[in-house]
Design a protein around this motif. Structure first.
Motif, PDB file in Angstrom:
ATOM      1  N   THR A 220       1.030  -1.416  -0.112  1.00  0.00           N
ATOM      2  CA  THR A 220       0.228   0.419   0.103  1.00  0.00           C
ATOM      3  C   THR A 220       1.162   0.948  -0.332  1.00  0.00           C
ATOM      4  O   THR A 220       0.647   2.129  -0.635  1.00  0.00           O
ATOM      5  N   LYS A 223       2.175   1.288  -3.415  1.00  0.00           N
ATOM      6  CA  LYS A 223       1.459   3.088  -4.254  1.00  0.00           C
ATOM      7  C   LYS A 223       1.788   4.219  -3.813  1.00  0.00           C
ATOM      8  O   LYS A 223       1.079   5.028  -5.201  1.00  0.00           O
ATOM      9  N   TYR A 251      -3.971   7.744   1.072  1.00  0.00           N
ATOM     10  CA  TYR A 251      -5.393   6.980   1.728  1.00  0.00           C
ATOM     11  C   TYR A 251      -6.170   6.804   1.834  1.00  0.00           C
ATOM     12  O   TYR A 251      -7.229   6.165   0.786  1.00  0.00           O
TER      13      TYR A 251
END
Length: 328
Positions: A220, A223, A251
């Motif tokens: 995560t 990304k 996020y």
């Protein structure tokens, strides 16, 4: 409601408390809620289980004026001297550890006696100073065990404000406001996630190698780093609070685009994954969180949502969107 009103006139404090508690949950009237809070406040005084936590006093520590003469260096507690200096300058993040060290030097653990009001006030004051210095995990680790002794239905509005702020501190204000508002995410919601993920421990790493305040795993965070155009990003950068908050805000912003205005769905996605949340939402055939949250099949994720949303309600009660304190 008539039965509840009759119960309010009972001579039994616990019956009165339970009735007032129920009425508070059933009414939308602020006036009635305030009346019930006063009833509950009075019943607490008669119910021992609600009195287990005594009032703590914030000690007046540190010097109040510039030192004009040199100190005698013999038999000096250097930690106390440093604590006084840092407190005078308002540097609580530096003062609190020195203050703690000064107490240990004056009273080694082998000589510490049973807790008394003075030592309890010192520990409370130390926790407040840690909170003021943005070392919030020390404040939470102090106050949470004390409040576990108290019934879980203790009314939030009746918790002493200083203790409530120890339970729900707001560290890293500058970064939270900057990145939260920049990414169109309520900083109070970011705090609510942070509280649940790490209890504000910036250096924490989970068994799954999730790092930092917001507990990112590498897939995560890589990304998010790509989205933020962070070249040569290293996972250990997540231990830096501003970086963790930036990544967390980015996020959460992504999740809010998937689930607009659905904070419960975003919380569930943060813990259980967005694909799973999409399935749970589709199965419930509604955007009402009271109906789709029960559809979450992962017990951990469902419990996580309830806790994050409870955090969020308290943070909304305590602070505005800029994390300035609201008046009690």
């Amino acid at each position: 409601m008539n039965i509840l009103n009759i119960s309010l006139n009972s001579k039994e404090p616990e019956v009165q408390r339970a009735a007032a508690h129920s009425i508070m949950r059933l009414t939308e009237s602020a006036e009635i809620k305030n009346q019930m809070l006063e009833v509950i406040r009075k019943t607490y005084a008669a119910l021992p289980e609600y009195q287990k936590l005594s009032q703590r006093k914030l000690l007046d520590l540190g010097r109040k004026e510039v030192v004009k003469v040199s100190r005698n260096n013999s038999n000096i507690n250097i930690h106390k001297v440093l604590a006084d200096e840092f407190l005078f300058l308002g540097l609580y993040d530096e003062a609190a550890p020195e203050l703690e060290a000064s107490r240990l030097e004056e009273s080694p653990k082998s000589k510490i006696q049973s807790p008394n009001s003075k030592s309890e006030d010192f520990e409370f004051t130390l926790a407040v100073f840690y909170k003021r210095g943005d070392i919030a995990h020390r404040a939470v680790s102090y106050i949470e065990p004390l409040w576990r002794q108290i019934p879980a239905d203790f009314e939030l509005e009746l918790i002493p404000r200083e203790q409530l702020e120890l339970l729900y501190p707001a560290p890293y204000k500058e970064s939270l406001v900057k990145y939260g508002l920049e990414k169109k995410v309520d900083p109070r919601f970011v705090l609510s996630i942070m509280r649940q993920e790490s209890r504000f421990r910036a250096d924490v790493k989970s068994y799954a190698a999730a790092r930092g305040l917001m507990q990112f795993i590498s897939t995560t965070s890589d990304k998010i780093a790509f989205e933020l155009e962070r070249e040569n990003f290293k996972q250990d950068e997540l231990y830096h609070p501003p970086t963790a908050i930036l990544f967390g805000s980015q996020y959460l912003s992504n999740l809010f685009r998937l689930f607009p205005n659905q904070t419960a769905a975003v919380a569930a996605s943060y813990n259980g994954g967005e694909d799973n949340m999409m399935r749970w939402l589709a199965r419930s055939k509604t955007e009402n969180p009271d109906r789709y949250v029960p559809e979450i099949i992962f017990t951990q994720s469902k419990d996580y949502v309830y806790k994050v949303m409870a955090n969020y309600r308290v943070y909304q009660m305590l602070y505005n969107e800029n994390l300035d304190k609201k008046q009690p």
